[in-house]
Design a protein around this motif. Structure first.
Motif, PDB file in Angstrom:
ATOM      1  N   ILE A 120      38.952  24.589  50.706  1.00 24.31           N
ATOM      2  CA  ILE A 120      39.637  25.629  51.474  1.00 24.31           C
ATOM      3  C   ILE A 120      39.016  27.002  51.206  1.00 24.31           C
ATOM      4  CG2 ILE A 120      41.847  26.839  51.760  1.00 24.31           C
ATOM      5  CD1 ILE A 120      43.214  24.130  51.227  1.00 24.31           C
ATOM      6  N   GLN A 121      38.666  27.272  49.961  1.00 23.44           N
ATOM      7  CA  GLN A 121      38.081  28.579  49.649  1.00 23.44           C
ATOM      8  C   GLN A 121      36.740  28.776  50.359  1.00 23.44           C
ATOM      9  OE1 GLN A 121      39.034  31.349  47.939  1.00 23.44           O
ATOM     10  NE2 GLN A 121      41.091  30.484  47.748  1.00 23.44           N
ATOM     11  N   LEU A 122      35.952  27.726  50.447  1.00 22.82           N
ATOM     12  CA  LEU A 122      34.681  27.845  51.161  1.00 22.82           C
ATOM     13  C   LEU A 122      34.921  27.956  52.669  1.00 22.82           C
ATOM     14  CD1 LEU A 122      32.523  25.362  49.072  1.00 22.82           C
ATOM     15  CD2 LEU A 122      32.264  27.838  49.210  1.00 22.82           C
ATOM     16  N   ALA A 123      35.954  27.296  53.160  1.00 24.87           N
ATOM     17  CA  ALA A 123      36.315  27.463  54.569  1.00 24.87           C
ATOM     18  C   ALA A 123      36.738  28.898  54.844  1.00 24.87           C
ATOM     19  CB  ALA A 123      37.442  26.499  54.936  1.00 24.87           C
ATOM     20  N   LEU A 124      37.443  29.510  53.893  1.00 22.67           N
ATOM     21  CA  LEU A 124      37.847  30.916  54.056  1.00 22.67           C
ATOM     22  C   LEU A 124      36.635  31.839  54.049  1.00 22.67           C
ATOM     23  CD1 LEU A 124      41.042  31.044  51.775  1.00 22.67           C
ATOM     24  CD2 LEU A 124      40.944  31.092  54.274  1.00 22.67           C
ATOM     25  N   GLN A 125      35.631  31.528  53.232  1.00 20.04           N
ATOM     26  CA  GLN A 125      34.412  32.337  53.233  1.00 20.04           C
ATOM     27  C   GLN A 125      33.688  32.227  54.578  1.00 20.04           C
ATOM     28  OE1 GLN A 125      33.271  34.560  50.915  1.00 20.04           O
ATOM     29  NE2 GLN A 125      35.253  34.161  49.946  1.00 20.04           N
ATOM     30  N   LEU A 126      33.640  31.012  55.109  1.00 16.77           N
ATOM     31  CA  LEU A 126      32.994  30.807  56.411  1.00 16.77           C
ATOM     32  C   LEU A 126      33.786  31.521  57.509  1.00 16.77           C
ATOM     33  CD1 LEU A 126      30.839  29.499  58.168  1.00 16.77           C
ATOM     34  CD2 LEU A 126      32.176  27.368  58.132  1.00 16.77           C
ATOM     35  N   ALA A 127      35.123  31.423  57.451  1.00 14.95           N
ATOM     36  CA  ALA A 127      35.958  32.093  58.442  1.00 14.95           C
ATOM     37  C   ALA A 127      35.837  33.609  58.337  1.00 14.95           C
ATOM     38  CB  ALA A 127      37.421  31.673  58.244  1.00 14.95           C
ATOM     39  N   GLN A 128      35.788  34.120  57.121  1.00 17.48           N
ATOM     40  CA  GLN A 128      35.652  35.564  56.914  1.00 17.48           C
ATOM     41  C   GLN A 128      34.342  36.088  57.498  1.00 17.48           C
ATOM     42  OE1 GLN A 128      37.122  38.279  55.630  1.00 17.48           O
ATOM     43  NE2 GLN A 128      35.276  39.558  55.453  1.00 17.48           N
ATOM     44  N   PHE A 129      33.248  35.357  57.268  1.00 17.38           N
ATOM     45  CA  PHE A 129      31.946  35.811  57.763  1.00 17.38           C
ATOM     46  C   PHE A 129      31.918  35.769  59.293  1.00 17.38           C
ATOM     47  CE2 PHE A 129      27.452  35.257  58.885  1.00 17.38           C
ATOM     48  CZ  PHE A 129      26.907  36.347  58.215  1.00 17.38           C
ATOM     49  N   ARG A 130      32.481  34.717  59.862  1.00 13.27           N
ATOM     50  CA  ARG A 130      32.515  34.629  61.323  1.00 13.27           C
ATOM     51  C   ARG A 130      33.420  35.702  61.918  1.00 13.27           C
ATOM     52  NH1 ARG A 130      32.996  27.986  61.848  1.00 13.27           N
ATOM     53  NH2 ARG A 130      30.739  27.563  61.743  1.00 13.27           N
ATOM     54  N   ASP A 131      34.452  36.074  61.184  1.00 18.76           N
ATOM     55  CA  ASP A 131      35.402  37.060  61.689  1.00 18.76           C
ATOM     56  C   ASP A 131      34.870  38.488  61.567  1.00 18.76           C
ATOM     57  OD1 ASP A 131      38.534  37.224  62.408  1.00 18.76           O
ATOM     58  OD2 ASP A 131      38.022  38.921  61.132  1.00 18.76           O
ATOM     59  N   GLN A 132      34.191  38.789  60.454  1.00 14.11           N
ATOM     60  CA  GLN A 132      33.780  40.159  60.179  1.00 14.11           C
ATOM     61  C   GLN A 132      32.268  40.388  60.237  1.00 14.11           C
ATOM     62  OE1 GLN A 132      36.117  42.807  59.408  1.00 14.11           O
ATOM     63  NE2 GLN A 132      37.419  41.235  60.320  1.00 14.11           N
ATOM     64  N   GLY A 133      31.522  39.305  60.137  1.00 19.54           N
ATOM     65  CA  GLY A 133      30.071  39.464  60.172  1.00 19.54           C
ATOM     66  C   GLY A 133      29.461  39.878  58.850  1.00 19.54           C
ATOM     67  N   VAL A 134      30.285  40.039  57.813  1.00 17.80           N
ATOM     68  CA  VAL A 134      29.796  40.422  56.481  1.00 17.80           C
ATOM     69  C   VAL A 134      30.597  39.659  55.436  1.00 17.80           C
ATOM     70  CG1 VAL A 134      29.016  42.741  57.141  1.00 17.80           C
ATOM     71  CG2 VAL A 134      31.384  42.392  56.379  1.00 17.80           C
ATOM     72  N   PHE A 135      30.050  39.607  54.226  1.00 20.06           N
ATOM     73  CA  PHE A 135      30.777  39.024  53.099  1.00 20.06           C
ATOM     74  C   PHE A 135      31.536  40.135  52.383  1.00 20.06           C
ATOM     75  CE2 PHE A 135      27.135  36.238  53.827  1.00 20.06           C
ATOM     76  CZ  PHE A 135      27.766  35.014  53.923  1.00 20.06           C
ATOM     77  N   CYS A 136      32.572  39.751  51.656  1.00 22.37           N
ATOM     78  CA  CYS A 136      33.374  40.766  50.964  1.00 22.37           C
ATOM     79  C   CYS A 136      33.863  40.227  49.623  1.00 22.37           C
ATOM     80  CB  CYS A 136      34.558  41.201  51.824  1.00 22.37           C
ATOM     81  SG  CYS A 136      35.818  39.921  52.050  1.00 22.37           S
ATOM     82  N   LEU A 137      34.250  41.159  48.764  1.00 24.21           N
ATOM     83  CA  LEU A 137      34.830  40.795  47.475  1.00 24.21           C
ATOM     84  C   LEU A 137      36.122  40.015  47.723  1.00 24.21           C
ATOM     85  CD1 LEU A 137      34.262  41.292  44.449  1.00 24.21           C
ATOM     86  CD2 LEU A 137      35.806  43.264  44.587  1.00 24.21           C
ATOM     87  N   THR A 138      36.201  38.831  47.134  1.00 24.17           N
ATOM     88  CA  THR A 138      37.326  37.936  47.417  1.00 24.17           C
ATOM     89  C   THR A 138      38.110  37.644  46.146  1.00 24.17           C
ATOM     90  OG1 THR A 138      36.068  36.899  49.194  1.00 24.17           O
ATOM     91  CG2 THR A 138      37.992  35.712  48.389  1.00 24.17           C
ATOM     92  N   TYR A 139      39.419  37.753  46.266  1.00 27.73           N
ATOM     93  CA  TYR A 139      40.343  37.525  45.155  1.00 27.73           C
ATOM     94  C   TYR A 139      41.059  36.189  45.368  1.00 27.73           C
ATOM     95  CZ  TYR A 139      44.333  38.632  42.005  1.00 27.73           C
ATOM     96  OH  TYR A 139      45.281  38.623  41.009  1.00 27.73           O
ATOM     97  N   GLU A 140      40.957  35.322  44.400  1.00 28.00           N
ATOM     98  CA  GLU A 140      41.804  34.127  44.390  1.00 28.00           C
ATOM     99  C   GLU A 140      42.564  34.109  43.081  1.00 28.00           C
ATOM    100  OE1 GLU A 140      41.907  29.243  44.525  1.00 28.00           O
ATOM    101  OE2 GLU A 140      39.995  30.254  44.245  1.00 28.00           O
ATOM    102  N   SER A 141      43.868  33.931  43.168  1.00 30.55           N
ATOM    103  CA  SER A 141      44.700  33.946  41.970  1.00 30.55           C
ATOM    104  C   SER A 141      44.661  32.590  41.274  1.00 30.55           C
ATOM    105  CB  SER A 141      46.139  34.295  42.361  1.00 30.55           C
ATOM    106  OG  SER A 141      46.980  34.259  41.229  1.00 30.55           O
ATOM    107  N   SER A 142      44.485  32.628  39.961  1.00 27.44           N
ATOM    108  CA  SER A 142      44.602  31.411  39.154  1.00 27.44           C
ATOM    109  C   SER A 142      45.530  31.710  37.981  1.00 27.44           C
ATOM    110  CB  SER A 142      43.224  30.958  38.676  1.00 27.44           C
ATOM    111  OG  SER A 142      43.041  31.183  37.319  1.00 27.44           O
ATOM    112  N   MET A 143      46.124  30.703  37.411  1.00 25.69           N
ATOM    113  CA  MET A 143      47.099  30.939  36.344  1.00 25.69           C
ATOM    114  C   MET A 143      46.466  30.771  34.963  1.00 25.69           C
ATOM    115  SD  MET A 143      48.201  28.009  34.611  1.00 25.69           S
ATOM    116  CE  MET A 143      47.654  26.305  34.666  1.00 25.69           C
ATOM    117  N   THR A 144      47.061  31.469  33.976  1.00 21.54           N
ATOM    118  CA  THR A 144      46.621  31.339  32.577  1.00 21.54           C
ATOM    119  C   THR A 144      47.813  30.921  31.709  1.00 21.54           C
ATOM    120  OG1 THR A 144      47.008  33.713  32.225  1.00 21.54           O
ATOM    121  CG2 THR A 144      44.775  33.028  32.796  1.00 21.54           C
ATOM    122  N   ARG A 145      48.689  30.111  32.262  1.00 18.59           N
ATOM    123  CA  ARG A 145      49.918  29.753  31.553  1.00 18.59           C
ATOM    124  C   ARG A 145      49.716  28.660  30.501  1.00 18.59           C
ATOM    125  NH1 ARG A 145      53.871  28.088  35.906  1.00 18.59           N
ATOM    126  NH2 ARG A 145      55.259  27.707  34.133  1.00 18.59           N
TER     127      ARG A 145
END
Length: 794
Positions: A578-603
């Protein structure tokens, strides 16, 4: 002469409109006590003492875990038995204790021997408890298992897992593992800077990267070692070197509105509405929440464990109920109170106080339904200023803090505000139906916006959470973020929905089951005296909040082409996919790459919260460029996808095990500000915008509902507002084998973003990636391409 004087009082503990009467006569005082009063006093007191006894028992069980109180008896008996077998198991220590007992002249030799054996046995027992705990903590500090390939567990990991199970004891309570959880380690500065530079390399041109590299090296050679020493010192002293600063500086010191910008929401079941009676659904849900709270206060919930064995920290769960964010001029504070017996309900501009207990027990679902229906039937008008009062919690924090001091610190306003802030939680009985409707195109979008901000004055955004009930029976939750992260509230919500649908249930007419006590007092209206000056502040906060709410562009996208079942058959992590799909969707949507935040837990660490996974990697960029390159073959694209997915998984594992980038840099930045040691590098890092902010809503209690048996009983997850003015916020939940729900937010004011368009780009990206698992030129179709409906996407 007879002087009549009658006094009637409501018993706060019993919450019943019954009382006592006394009459003053010339010959004395005649006192009449109601049997109902005596009964309720007795039941309330009995409940309190029973609760204290259970809490004491569970605190003892948690305090000695992984041992048990009965093990103390075994150790002491063994020591005492040694006295009669002339076997000194204490190696002379019992005799030493016997000779140094105070007042030993008043005790016989046998008494001193027995007492010494008990003291030594107790000391030995406590030593063994700490030995077990530190052994378990050492075992839990090992994280090699998480880096192993799925389904390929090494012999050393199997041995480690066996030892963890052996030292974990039996039947742990919610907080049993807290003392055994390791502390979050402070990464090496060199490692953090290296990983940071690696993360920004695909986002910068050569000149920009060279400048950033220079800043990073200057920082490493000058201020880094000093700041790192302070951070290591804090990690030795505090249970977690990040969490308290994260809560204070990221959440509580923010002076802007928390509505949309911080609070998040969680939706109801997607397809099922157990009853369309608003009061009945709210009655069952509130009762289920009270059951959850009771188990929470007693510590009786099972601790969440990875692999069913590795425990997670439960600290955040402590503040789920009876908690409010209190506004301040410079910083807010989180106020958590002990057990509170009332709930505040908002309906059409009026605030009502509803008692949750009667006769020492929770109100039954049918009784709660009756109380909520009474509120729905109430036709009184709001008092001046009452309608939009809650907008104060939606606007900027400083005006709210000033208004609270000036207008709500005395009189009826203070009493009513105290009732809200001390309530178990806040309930809104909404007057507009919401929920997913497959016929209506934007129903999920409207539902999301209602949960996120509503009308800007019908949720109390400062409460730990606001429960929202709609006229068609749908529910939802708006959550204040400072006290906990989404999985914590998600755990409660999973329990509540399962309890509502499969345990409490409803009658054929849609009402709550059981009979209600019709003698319960009516809910009490909160009283307000809101001046014109205060009303002006409320209106200003409302207009400020409404501007934010109106700018939120939300789209809920249901992806039903395939789910985690198909993705796993392709031997790929669903999250990485899904994260790679979001990168592909982001590039197609904006034409550029951007700093991407994904939350992960440290519990897996004590008091752990979250860490950031920077999903836009060089490997992800190479994959996306290949997808857009018509000359690239599917085999090449698939190879790049697999490399990018493996890279993402490794970064996620590093984040979970305390080797992330961003929390370490954040804490170094805070130390630099305390010391007045300004760092251009840290300033640059902390000012970078996250134009794509993502988060997965995990399913944590799969045992509660059998999705295969009840495929329609699936949750819709939740979402949050956009983090950047010109970016997207994306939350997603993977439910069952064939559904992924995306919650996409952006701002209408940004000319470059469109949430619906981004949803279509995600749809296309997911399908395009799935087709890569066809061998080049379609020579062979692997099993992972076979969808359950028999269709293929080629």
């Amino acid at each position: 002469m007879m002087l009549p004087f009658t006094f009637t009082t409501e018993m706060a503990e019993a919450h019943q409109a019954v009382g006592f009467q006394f009459t003053v006569r010339p010959d004395g005082v005649e006192l009449k006590l109601s049997q109902e009063v005596i009964k309720n006093i007795y039941l309330s007191g009995l409940t309190v003492w029973k609760k204290k006894a259970i809490q004491f028992k569970n605190s003892v069980l948690t305090g000695v875990y992984p041992a048990s109180p009965s093990s103390w008896l075994i150790v002491v008996i063994a020591m005492m038995s040694s006295l009669y077998t002339n076997t000194d198991l204490s190696l002379g220590m019992i005799d030493a204790i016997k000779e140094n007992l105070p007042h030993r002249g008043y005790m016989s030799a046998q008494t001193r021997a027995v007492l010494s054996a008990i003291l030594f046995g107790t000391g030995l027992w406590l030593f063994l408890i700490y030995l077990l705990r530190y052994t378990l903590k050492a075992l839990l500090s090992y994280h090699g298992w998480i880096f192993e390939s799925h389904g390929k567990m090494s012999s050393s990991t199997k041995l480690w897992l066996y030892l963890v199970k052996m030292f974990s004891g039996r039947r742990p309570l919610l907080y049993s593992f807290q003392a055994s959880l390791p502390r979050l380690p402070v990464p090496r500065v060199d490692d953090t800077i290296r990983r940071y530079l690696e993360s920004v390399r695909p986002l910068l041109d050569k000149e920009q990267y060279s400048q950033m590299e220079t800043l990073a090296n200057d920082f490493k050679e000058s201020k880094a070692s000093q700041l790192q020493r302070y951070l290591i010192l804090k990690s030795w002293w505090a249970t977690n070197y990040v969490s308290d600063w994260w809560e204070e500086f990221i959440y509580l010191r923010g002076r802007g509105p928390i509505m949309v910008n911080s609070n998040f929401y969680i939706m109801d079941l997607l397809y099922i509405t157990p009853t369309h009676r608003q009061a009945a659904r709210a009655g069952n849900i509130v009762h289920a929440m009270l059951q959850y709270r009771r188990k929470l206060e007693r510590g009786e919930h099972a601790p969440l464990r990875a692999l069913g064995t590795v425990p997670m920290c439960s600290t955040q769960m402590e503040r789920m109920f009876n908690t409010t964010r209190i506004p301040g001029i410079e910083t807010d504070v989180v106020q958590h109170l002990s057990d509170r017996k009332h709930l505040i309900v908002y309906h059409k501009g009026r605030f009502f106080q509803v008692w949750l207990y009667t006769g020492g027990r929770h109100l039954l679902p049918s009784e709660l339904e009756m109380q909520f229906q009474r509120i729905l039937n109430d036709t009184t008008e709001p008092q001046p200023g009452e309608l939009k009062l809650a907008a104060l919690t939606a606007g900027n924090r400083v005006p709210w803090a000033q208004a609270r001091i000036k207008h709500f610190s005395h009189g009826v306003n203070k009493t009513s505000l105290d009732a809200i802030e001390s309530a178990a939680f806040f309930l809104t009985l909404d007057d507009e139906s919401q929920g997913y409707d497959g016929v209506k195109k934007n129903s999920l979008d409207s539902y999301a916006k209602s949960l996120l901000h509503g009308k800007c004055y019908d949720r109390w955004f400062d409460k730990s959470f606001t429960l929202i009930s709609y006229p068609n029976g749908k529910m939802g939750v708006n959550v204040e973020h400072s006290w906990a992260d989404a999985p914590i509230v998600g755990h409660m919500w999973e329990y509540v929905l399962a309890t509502d649908c499969f345990h409490l249930c409803y009658s054929e007419e849609g009402h709550c089951k059981g009979d209600a006590n019709r003698g319960l007092p009516f809910p009490t209206r909160l009283q307000w005296q809101i001046s014109k000056e205060c009303q002006d502040v409320i209106e200003a906060s409302y207009l400020s909040a409404k501007k934010i709410a109106d700018d939120v562009d939300f789209h809920g996208h249901l992806f039903t082409e395939f789910g985690k079942g198909l993705i796993k058959k392709c031997r790929t992590s669903p999250d990485a996919f899904i994260q790679l799909a979001l990168q592909l969707a982001q590039f197609r949507d904006q034409g550029v790459f951007c700093l991407t935040y994904e939350s992960s837990m440290t519990r897996m660490f004590r008091d752990g919260r979250t860490e950031t996974v920077r999903s836009c990697t060089s490997e992800a960029v190479a994959f996306v460029r290949a997808m857009e390159d018509v000359s690239a073959t599917n085999a090449q694209r698939l190879s790049l996808f697999q490399k990018a997915a493996e890279k993402h998984q490794n970064m996620y594992r590093l984040a979970m095990t305390g080797s992330g980038i961003d929390r370490h840099l954040f804490c170094l930045y805070i130390v630099s500000k305390y010391l007045g040691a300004d760092s251009p590098f840290l300033n640059k890092v902390l000012s970078e915008p996250w134009r794509l902010s993502t988060s997965q809503t995990p399913q944590q209690q799969l045992n509660l509902v059998d999705i295969n048996k009840f495929p329609k009983y699936v949750g819709a997850g939740g979402g949050f507002g956009p983090v950047a003015d010109d970016g997207y916020g994306v939350s997603y939940i993977i439910v069952g084998e064939n559904l992924i729900t995306f919650h996409i937010s952006s701002k209408f004011s940004s000319p470059n973003t469109d949430s619906y368009r981004f949803g279509q780009n995600i749809q296309r990206a997911m399908i395009d990636i799935q087709t890569l698992f066809t061998l080049e030129h379609d020579k062979k179709t692997p099993d992972c391409l076979q969808l359950q409906n028999g269709k293929k996407h080629i």
